[in-house]
Design an enzyme around this catalytic site. Structure first.
Site, short mmCIF file in Angstrom:
data_model
loop_
_atom_site.label_atom_id
_atom_site.label_comp_id
_atom_site.label_asym_id
_atom_site.label_seq_id
_atom_site.Cartn_x
_atom_site.Cartn_y
_atom_site.Cartn_z
N SER A 83 2.22 0.03 -2.20
CA SER A 83 2.56 -0.48 -0.87
C SER A 83 2.39 -1.99 -0.82
CB SER A 83 1.66 0.17 0.19
OG SER A 83 1.83 1.56 0.17
N LYS A 139 -10.47 -2.63 8.23
CA LYS A 139 -9.38 -3.32 7.55
C LYS A 139 -8.09 -3.17 8.35
CE LYS A 139 -6.93 -2.89 3.27
NZ LYS A 139 -6.79 -1.94 2.18
N HIS A 143 4.86 7.83 -2.89
CA HIS A 143 4.07 8.75 -2.05
C HIS A 143 4.88 10.01 -1.72
CE1 HIS A 143 2.01 4.88 -0.48
NE2 HIS A 143 1.10 5.52 -1.20
N ARG A 171 -0.84 6.93 -10.96
CA ARG A 171 0.29 6.18 -11.52
C ARG A 171 0.00 5.75 -12.96
NH1 ARG A 171 0.21 2.03 -6.67
NH2 ARG A 171 -1.93 2.29 -7.33
#
Ligand code: PNS
Length: 162
Positions: free
Chosen positions: A129, A42, A18, A91
């Site tokens: 993450s 969430k 990030h 990515r």
């Protein structure tokens, strides 16, 4: 005319991947707001305040980056902040479908806002993450993938010491 960009995400926690994307965006745009989604549906691994602290500490060296949080629709937040660009990192091809759909939906909602993709460095192409949290939890080493502030927070949280 100054161009302000928003780099949104969960950042739970922020990784070197990030940070790489945020820095590259900051080299292009006048101001970049790294903004953490407050997701009522969430529960994250870290609270929004913890994530804000980690992101601020690891990006404080970049003068034109500001760290913030938001809830609701991303395009509303972008408009409220008088920004015109959404930054997303890519990515691998597997990211593309989700990102493409999100970019098209955001364009439908707010045609004046542009989504700008930045490709990650190959050394972060497999970093996420969730994998960081899991690897750390089971005693693996994540030293190369997160800034010190995140590494220390992981140690606090999971009480292990790889
Ligand atoms: O890091 P993430 O979890 O991939 O980031 C996803 C994020 C926060 C960019 C996305 O979920 C989002 O923008 N949520 C806000 C609600 C919204 O605007 N949804 C419509 C997007 S199509």
């Amino acid at each position: 005319m100054k161009i302000r960009a928003v780099y949104p995400g969960s950042f739970d926690p922020i990784t070197n991947g990030h940070i790489y994307i945020a820095q590259r965006a900051a080299a292009i745009f006048d101001e970049v707001i790294v903004s953490i989604l407050i997701n009522e549906r969430k529960q994250g691994s870290f609270s929004v305040n913890e994530r804000l602290d980690m992101a601020r500490a690891s990006l404080s060296h970049v003068k034109n980056i500001r760290v913030d949080s938001f809830n609701g629709l991303l395009v509303d937040y972008v408009r409220q902040n008088k920004a015109s660009v959404i930054i997303r990192g890519l990515r691998a091809m597997s990211d593309f479908e989700y990102e493409f759909q999100m970019a098209l939906m955001n364009r439908k909602l707010a045609p004046e806002i542009e989504t700008f993709f930045i490709v990650t460095d190959s050394k972060y192409s497999y970093v996420s993450s969730s994998s960081i949290r899991e690897i750390f939890h089971f005693g693996g080493t994540v030293r190369d993938f997160v800034p010190d502030v995140v590494f220390n927070k992981l140690r606090e949280r999971y009480n292990s010491n790889p």
